[in-house]
Design a protein around this motif. Structure first.
Motif, PDB file in Angstrom:
ATOM      1  N   ASP A 207      -5.909  -1.936  -2.511  1.00 39.97           N
ATOM      2  CA  ASP A 207      -4.766  -3.019  -3.073  1.00 39.97           C
ATOM      3  C   ASP A 207      -4.429  -3.639  -1.588  1.00 39.97           C
ATOM      4  O   ASP A 207      -3.651  -3.277  -0.976  1.00 39.97           O
ATOM      5  CB  ASP A 207      -3.750  -2.159  -3.554  1.00 39.97           C
ATOM      6  CG  ASP A 207      -2.441  -2.971  -3.875  1.00 39.97           C
ATOM      7  OD1 ASP A 207      -2.362  -4.353  -3.713  1.00 39.97           O
ATOM      8  OD2 ASP A 207      -1.612  -2.452  -4.669  1.00 39.97           O
ATOM      9  N   ASP A 208      -4.532  -5.085  -1.621  1.00 36.82           N
ATOM     10  CA  ASP A 208      -4.432  -5.848  -0.566  1.00 36.82           C
ATOM     11  C   ASP A 208      -2.890  -5.989  -0.225  1.00 36.82           C
ATOM     12  O   ASP A 208      -2.861  -5.913   1.162  1.00 36.82           O
ATOM     13  CB  ASP A 208      -4.981  -7.188  -0.586  1.00 36.82           C
ATOM     14  CG  ASP A 208      -6.583  -7.054  -0.604  1.00 36.82           C
ATOM     15  OD1 ASP A 208      -7.210  -6.137   0.180  1.00 36.82           O
ATOM     16  OD2 ASP A 208      -7.284  -8.122  -1.109  1.00 36.82           O
ATOM     17  N   ALA A 209      -1.980  -5.659  -1.254  1.00 35.99           N
ATOM     18  CA  ALA A 209      -0.574  -5.889  -0.886  1.00 35.99           C
ATOM     19  C   ALA A 209       0.186  -4.647  -0.350  1.00 35.99           C
ATOM     20  O   ALA A 209       0.607  -4.623   0.655  1.00 35.99           O
ATOM     21  CB  ALA A 209      -0.082  -6.236  -2.147  1.00 35.99           C
ATOM     22  N   THR A 210      -0.296  -3.538  -0.712  1.00 43.36           N
ATOM     23  CA  THR A 210       0.185  -2.203  -0.091  1.00 43.36           C
ATOM     24  C   THR A 210      -0.626  -1.467   0.703  1.00 43.36           C
ATOM     25  O   THR A 210      -0.376  -0.651   1.253  1.00 43.36           O
ATOM     26  CB  THR A 210       0.594  -1.197  -1.400  1.00 43.36           C
ATOM     27  OG1 THR A 210      -0.670  -0.864  -2.118  1.00 43.36           O
ATOM     28  CG2 THR A 210       1.303  -1.990  -2.248  1.00 43.36           C
ATOM     29  N   ARG A 211      -1.953  -1.680   0.785  1.00 40.17           N
ATOM     30  CA  ARG A 211      -3.164  -1.243   1.596  1.00 40.17           C
ATOM     31  C   ARG A 211      -3.333   0.178   0.844  1.00 40.17           C
ATOM     32  O   ARG A 211      -3.970   1.097   1.472  1.00 40.17           O
ATOM     33  CB  ARG A 211      -2.821  -0.862   2.728  1.00 40.17           C
ATOM     34  CG  ARG A 211      -2.397  -2.093   3.726  1.00 40.17           C
ATOM     35  CD  ARG A 211      -3.426  -3.500   3.322  1.00 40.17           C
ATOM     36  NE  ARG A 211      -4.826  -2.969   3.929  1.00 40.17           N
ATOM     37  CZ  ARG A 211      -5.704  -3.660   3.689  1.00 40.17           C
ATOM     38  NH1 ARG A 211      -5.692  -4.570   2.861  1.00 40.17           N
ATOM     39  NH2 ARG A 211      -6.982  -3.318   4.126  1.00 40.17           N
ATOM     40  N   ALA A 212      -2.851   0.550  -0.125  1.00 46.16           N
ATOM     41  CA  ALA A 212      -3.254   1.909  -0.948  1.00 46.16           C
ATOM     42  C   ALA A 212      -4.701   1.737  -1.362  1.00 46.16           C
ATOM     43  O   ALA A 212      -5.297   0.684  -1.552  1.00 46.16           O
ATOM     44  CB  ALA A 212      -2.344   2.186  -2.106  1.00 46.16           C
ATOM     45  N   THR A 213      -5.371   2.955  -1.835  1.00 44.34           N
ATOM     46  CA  THR A 213      -6.719   2.746  -1.762  1.00 44.34           C
ATOM     47  C   THR A 213      -6.985   3.696  -3.040  1.00 44.34           C
ATOM     48  O   THR A 213      -6.223   4.705  -3.148  1.00 44.34           O
ATOM     49  CB  THR A 213      -7.812   3.125  -0.827  1.00 44.34           C
ATOM     50  OG1 THR A 213      -7.282   4.517  -0.250  1.00 44.34           O
ATOM     51  CG2 THR A 213      -7.670   2.132   0.381  1.00 44.34           C
ATOM     52  N   LEU A 214      -8.142   3.550  -3.734  1.00 45.97           N
ATOM     53  CA  LEU A 214      -8.558   4.579  -4.858  1.00 45.97           C
ATOM     54  C   LEU A 214     -10.101   4.716  -4.332  1.00 45.97           C
ATOM     55  O   LEU A 214     -10.762   3.761  -4.254  1.00 45.97           O
ATOM     56  CB  LEU A 214      -8.352   3.677  -6.304  1.00 45.97           C
ATOM     57  CG  LEU A 214      -7.237   3.607  -6.901  1.00 45.97           C
ATOM     58  CD1 LEU A 214      -7.243   3.168  -8.229  1.00 45.97           C
ATOM     59  CD2 LEU A 214      -6.767   5.355  -7.275  1.00 45.97           C
TER      60      LEU A 214
ATOM     61  N   ASP B   9       5.955   5.641   1.605  1.00 42.03           N
ATOM     62  CA  ASP B   9       6.639   6.400   0.822  1.00 42.03           C
ATOM     63  C   ASP B   9       6.373   5.902  -0.797  1.00 42.03           C
ATOM     64  O   ASP B   9       6.200   4.805  -1.031  1.00 42.03           O
ATOM     65  CB  ASP B   9       8.149   6.305   1.106  1.00 42.03           C
ATOM     66  CG  ASP B   9       8.289   6.995   2.428  1.00 42.03           C
ATOM     67  OD1 ASP B   9       7.468   7.721   2.783  1.00 42.03           O
ATOM     68  OD2 ASP B   9       9.093   6.580   2.964  1.00 42.03           O
ATOM     69  N   GLY B  10       7.026   6.764  -1.896  1.00 40.86           N
ATOM     70  CA  GLY B  10       6.757   6.340  -3.218  1.00 40.86           C
ATOM     71  C   GLY B  10       5.791   7.318  -4.028  1.00 40.86           C
ATOM     72  O   GLY B  10       4.920   7.803  -3.268  1.00 40.86           O
ATOM     73  N   GLU B  11       5.710   7.103  -5.427  1.00 46.37           N
ATOM     74  CA  GLU B  11       5.053   7.691  -6.286  1.00 46.37           C
ATOM     75  C   GLU B  11       3.452   7.021  -6.111  1.00 46.37           C
ATOM     76  O   GLU B  11       3.506   6.121  -6.002  1.00 46.37           O
ATOM     77  CB  GLU B  11       5.629   7.746  -7.605  1.00 46.37           C
ATOM     78  CG  GLU B  11       6.924   8.586  -7.727  1.00 46.37           C
ATOM     79  CD  GLU B  11       6.622  10.098  -7.440  1.00 46.37           C
ATOM     80  OE1 GLU B  11       5.501  10.460  -7.920  1.00 46.37           O
ATOM     81  OE2 GLU B  11       7.460  10.676  -6.733  1.00 46.37           O
ATOM     82  N   PRO B  12       2.703   7.699  -6.513  1.00 50.23           N
ATOM     83  CA  PRO B  12       1.091   7.249  -6.344  1.00 50.23           C
ATOM     84  C   PRO B  12       1.115   6.846  -7.705  1.00 50.23           C
ATOM     85  O   PRO B  12       1.585   6.628  -8.549  1.00 50.23           O
ATOM     86  CB  PRO B  12       0.173   8.702  -6.537  1.00 50.23           C
ATOM     87  CG  PRO B  12       1.223   9.887  -7.071  1.00 50.23           C
ATOM     88  CD  PRO B  12       2.764   9.260  -6.346  1.00 50.23           C
ATOM     89  N   ASP B  13      -0.040   5.714  -7.794  1.00 45.79           N
ATOM     90  CA  ASP B  13      -0.314   5.019  -8.904  1.00 45.79           C
ATOM     91  C   ASP B  13      -1.227   5.564  -9.860  1.00 45.79           C
ATOM     92  O   ASP B  13      -2.386   5.486  -9.973  1.00 45.79           O
ATOM     93  CB  ASP B  13      -1.041   3.714  -8.502  1.00 45.79           C
ATOM     94  CG  ASP B  13      -1.343   2.580  -9.473  1.00 45.79           C
ATOM     95  OD1 ASP B  13      -0.761   2.892 -10.816  1.00 45.79           O
ATOM     96  OD2 ASP B  13      -2.001   1.364  -8.886  1.00 45.79           O
TER      97      ASP B  13
ATOM     98  N   SER C  88      -0.679  10.113   2.343  1.00 44.24           N
ATOM     99  CA  SER C  88      -0.402  11.060   1.369  1.00 44.24           C
ATOM    100  C   SER C  88      -1.558  10.983   0.160  1.00 44.24           C
ATOM    101  O   SER C  88      -1.855   9.312  -0.111  1.00 44.24           O
ATOM    102  CB  SER C  88       1.057  10.492   0.606  1.00 44.24           C
ATOM    103  OG  SER C  88       1.999  10.833   1.615  1.00 44.24           O
ATOM    104  N   MET C  89      -2.082  11.850  -0.503  1.00 46.71           N
ATOM    105  CA  MET C  89      -3.159  11.678  -1.324  1.00 46.71           C
ATOM    106  C   MET C  89      -2.777  12.403  -2.783  1.00 46.71           C
ATOM    107  O   MET C  89      -2.223  13.379  -2.605  1.00 46.71           O
ATOM    108  CB  MET C  89      -4.336  12.190  -0.945  1.00 46.71           C
ATOM    109  CG  MET C  89      -4.778  11.218   0.325  1.00 46.71           C
ATOM    110  SD  MET C  89      -6.334  11.914   1.427  1.00 46.71           S
ATOM    111  CE  MET C  89      -5.167  13.142   2.302  1.00 46.71           C
TER     112      MET C  89
END
Length: 234
Positions: A114-121, A212-216, A190-191
């Motif tokens: 996710d380019d906005a949050t840098r979160a990955t799947l 921080d925050g809940e995972p997608d 966090s994973m």
């Protein structure tokens, strides 16, 4: 009934059991709800090559833009997912991950960002001769691990979670935090990971974030279902 449904009989990492309660002395029997036991050995070989079993980049949930990792990058990425890469000093020593073959038909990986949050799947497929019960047993003993690698120290904390219903031989879910001893909370990783096994192919799907925050969980669950289905249908 799926294996995930059956595991709700008991919490945590404990495998399900078949039970029936006999009410002695009253002449009546109250049957339990029978469930399928998880396999203690791996007996089925999935013949397809692992890279062909990865979900196509186009099926990753938006906004995750996905790529298949080149083979030379897979070992590094795998170490990031468990917080214990190759060459790390792990305490207690019993928590050192087993040796993993990173050849093309033993480990394959695709990552969506996710380019906005840098979160990955991340979808990781591994070919293994051990059932998922072996991984579950290791995780039970390794709730908190100290890892030293390249001069840096981290604490890796793992706790069980409830996996979504899935059609597989066995499944589990975990939450993992990799917290550095220096550098502040902004470097805390966090994973949330879902793991399933079909024959000798283990399917892991991980949501990873430094925020921080809940995972997608909606995206995680959807991709997990897609990845397991593709392996199961081959």
């Amino acid at each position: 009934m799926t294996v995930a449904d059956s595991r709700r009989v008991r919490p945590g990492w404990v495998a399900p059991a078949v039970c029936a309660v006999l009410l002695a002395g009253c002449g009546s029997t109250v049957p339990g709800r029978p469930v399928s036991s998880v396999p203690a050995t791996v007996t089925r070989h999935v013949s397809a090559e692992l890279p062909t079993l990865l979900p196509d980049a186009s099926v990753f949930p938006p906004p995750y833009t996905a790529v298949v990792l080149p083979q030379e990058a897979v070992a590094q990425a795998a170490g990031d997912l468990d917080g214990m890469g190759r060459g790390s000093n792990v305490q207690p020593s019993r928590c050192v991950p087993p040796n993993q073959d990173f050849g093309p038909d033993h480990t394959a990986m695709a990552v969506g960002t996710d380019d906005a949050t840098r979160a990955t799947l991340t979808v990781e497929l591994t070919r293994t001769g051990e059932p998922l019960t072996a991984l579950r047993a290791r995780l039970e003993q390794c709730g908190s691990v100290r890892v030293q690698r390249a001069g840096a120290a981290t604490t890796v904390t793992t706790e069980p979670a409830e996996p979504p219903p899935i059609d597989a031989d066995d499944a589990l879910s975990l939450r993992r935090t990799v917290r550095p001893e220096a550098g502040g909370s902004r470097l805390t990783q966090s994973m949330h990971t879902h793991v399933a096994q079909t024959g000798d192919v283990r399917i892991s799907v991980t949501y990873m974030s430094f925020a921080d925050g809940e995972p997608d969980t909606a995206a995680l669950n959807a991709l997990f279902a897609t990845a397991v289905r593709k392996v199961r249908e081959r």
